[in-house]
Write a protein that holds these residues in place. Structure first.
Motif, PDB file in Angstrom:
ATOM      1  N   CYS A  79       0.823  -1.215   0.000  1.00  0.00           N
ATOM      2  CA  CYS A  79       0.000   0.000   0.000  1.00  0.00           C
ATOM      3  C   CYS A  79       0.856   1.264   0.000  1.00  0.00           C
ATOM      4  O   CYS A  79       2.016   1.228   0.429  1.00  0.00           O
ATOM      5  CB  CYS A  79      -0.835   0.033   1.288  1.00  0.00           C
ATOM      6  SG  CYS A  79      -2.142  -1.172   1.303  1.00  0.00           S
ATOM      7  N   VAL A  82       3.747   2.256   2.800  1.00  0.00           N
ATOM      8  CA  VAL A  82       4.230   1.080   3.521  1.00  0.00           C
ATOM      9  C   VAL A  82       5.764   1.045   3.595  1.00  0.00           C
ATOM     10  O   VAL A  82       6.330   0.427   4.498  1.00  0.00           O
ATOM     11  CB  VAL A  82       3.673  -0.217   2.883  1.00  0.00           C
ATOM     12  CG1 VAL A  82       4.365  -0.568   1.590  1.00  0.00           C
ATOM     13  CG2 VAL A  82       3.724  -1.373   3.861  1.00  0.00           C
ATOM     14  N   GLU A 185      -3.160  -0.853   8.751  1.00  0.00           N
ATOM     15  CA  GLU A 185      -3.811   0.247   8.027  1.00  0.00           C
ATOM     16  C   GLU A 185      -3.681   1.587   8.777  1.00  0.00           C
ATOM     17  O   GLU A 185      -3.450   2.623   8.169  1.00  0.00           O
ATOM     18  CB  GLU A 185      -5.284  -0.115   7.805  1.00  0.00           C
ATOM     19  CG  GLU A 185      -6.005   0.844   6.893  1.00  0.00           C
ATOM     20  CD  GLU A 185      -6.473   0.194   5.591  1.00  0.00           C
ATOM     21  OE1 GLU A 185      -6.438  -1.048   5.495  1.00  0.00           O
ATOM     22  OE2 GLU A 185      -6.860   0.951   4.693  1.00  0.00           O
ATOM     23  N   LEU A 188      -0.578   3.539   7.886  1.00  0.00           N
ATOM     24  CA  LEU A 188      -0.280   3.935   6.502  1.00  0.00           C
ATOM     25  C   LEU A 188      -0.555   5.415   6.230  1.00  0.00           C
ATOM     26  O   LEU A 188       0.270   6.110   5.638  1.00  0.00           O
ATOM     27  CB  LEU A 188      -1.082   3.069   5.525  1.00  0.00           C
ATOM     28  CG  LEU A 188      -0.698   1.583   5.513  1.00  0.00           C
ATOM     29  CD1 LEU A 188      -1.712   0.776   4.717  1.00  0.00           C
ATOM     30  CD2 LEU A 188       0.699   1.395   4.943  1.00  0.00           C
ATOM     31  N   CYS A 192       2.185   8.357   5.247  1.00  0.00           N
ATOM     32  CA  CYS A 192       2.122   9.198   4.035  1.00  0.00           C
ATOM     33  C   CYS A 192       2.135  10.679   4.407  1.00  0.00           C
ATOM     34  O   CYS A 192       2.826  11.486   3.784  1.00  0.00           O
ATOM     35  CB  CYS A 192       0.862   8.904   3.222  1.00  0.00           C
ATOM     36  SG  CYS A 192       0.976   7.389   2.278  1.00  0.00           S
ATOM     37  N   LEU A 251      -5.342   4.678  -1.162  1.00  0.00           N
ATOM     38  CA  LEU A 251      -5.524   3.414  -0.431  1.00  0.00           C
ATOM     39  C   LEU A 251      -6.734   2.658  -0.974  1.00  0.00           C
ATOM     40  O   LEU A 251      -6.699   1.439  -1.154  1.00  0.00           O
ATOM     41  CB  LEU A 251      -5.700   3.685   1.071  1.00  0.00           C
ATOM     42  CG  LEU A 251      -4.426   4.110   1.813  1.00  0.00           C
ATOM     43  CD1 LEU A 251      -4.749   4.662   3.200  1.00  0.00           C
ATOM     44  CD2 LEU A 251      -3.448   2.940   1.941  1.00  0.00           C
TER      45      LEU A 251
END
Ligand code: ADP
Length: 304
Positions: A79, A82, A185, A188, A192, A251
């Motif tokens: 993703c 990651v 999740e 993530l 970012c 995502l």
């Protein structure tokens, strides 16, 4: 490798996109010095019932990397946020093969103010995928340039991102191994949003401190920030697509378009599932172990 774009135009995905004969002829100069492993010789002991390899219980892969990493044709999946770029770039330095990130190719094209630039900006800033045709063309040109310089082997990061891209790639070259990086999740989005790039040297940093407490038997996750050295600190920029609403869309698109690519490689016995246990200091040695690789400088560089 004008080849890939020519072949991409060749027909719908219901018919074979690339005939082995054409692929062989067109790629003959590129692959002539490369030893291609069958997946079974590469990963003999560690495929589980799902036909994928789980790093936590896998025996080390038996990799036969030849001098200068000639036979390495690896792909990183995972993703947004990651850490594909971080680990692909480290492995590329360690093994001595080019790290080719299609996101970087897109950003270079964006910065070039060439004919594609404004079209790409619109797509990227909405978190959408660039068309297979454009991305294959950018990748083909990058491979051609590398070939002219004598490059052999590669670690791809960000390609393939659709099953069609995977089919095209599989039709022209035998990918040895696909490493699927996995991270919870919750981490993530923060990764970012915390990403920073030095506008001068291109170095990648992250100001986010991820500290997820474990509960009900699930382990916690700690990832220390990766802060820039003093020379870069005043030159940091944020990627234009690292905004919250755009990251959420990236995502979503990953789950819709790229998850099936994991299955594509899993069915072919090429997928190594790697759960990141934490930041670079915890994850890098474990990744090396899963790949049966050794980093002599690991002690000094794990935090870099
Ligand atoms: N293989 C690909 N197919 C389509 N679009 C791509 C591909 N690789 C990169 N892109 C475009 O470039 C953008 C940035 O890619 P990348 O740096 O790999 O981002 P991410 O952090 O989301 O993995 C993507 O959101 C997409 O618009």
């Amino acid at each position: 490798m004008v080849v890939m774009s020519r072949l991409l135009r060749a027909g719908p995905s219901t018919s074979p996109l690339i005939s082995p004969r054409i692929a062989c002829r067109l790629f003959s100069s590129f692959t002539s010095e490369i030893t291609i492993h069958s997946p079974t010789s590469l990963i003999p002991n560690s495929i589980n019932n799902n036909n994928s390899i789980n790093s936590s219980n896998a025996k080390p892969l038996i990799l036969r990397i030849e001098p200068h990493g000639r036979n390495v044709h690896w792909v990183f999946l995972g993703c947004p946020g990651v850490g594909k770029g971080t680990y692909a770039s480290r492995l590329s330095k360690l093994i001595g093969v080019p790290h080719i990130a299609t996101g970087d190719l897109v950003r270079e094209e964006l910065a070039s103010s060439g004919p594609l630039s404004s079209k790409l900006a619109e797509i990227v800033n909405q978190g959408k995928l660039v068309s297979d045709e454009i991305i294959v063309d950018l990748l083909s040109r990058r491979l051609e340039t590398g070939e002219a310089k004598g490059e052999a082997g590669f670690i791809l990061d960000g390609f393939p991102r659709t099953v069609r891209q995977a089919e095209i790639l599989e039709g022209v070259i035998d990918i040895d191994l696909v490493i699927n990086l996995k991270l919870r999740e919750e981490a993530l989005l923060a990764k970012c949003l915390g990403r920073r790039i030095c506008s001068e040297c291109g170095g990648n940093y992250n100001v986010a401190c991820i500290d997820i407490k474990g509960d009900d038997g699930s382990p916690g996750l700690y990832m220390a920030p990766l802060l820039p050295p003093p020379g870069c600190a005043s030159k940091l920029i944020t990627r234009s697509d690292d905004r919250e609403e755009v990251v959420k869309e990236r995502l979503r698109i990953y789950n819709e378009m790229t998850r099936p690519v994991e299955e594509f490689y899993q069915k072919r016995g090429k997928l190594l599932q790697f759960d990141l246990p934490g930041g670079i200091p915890e994850s890098w040695p474990k990744l090396l172990q899963a790949l049966n690789l050794d980093d002599q400088e690991d002690g000094q560089s794990a935090a870099a």
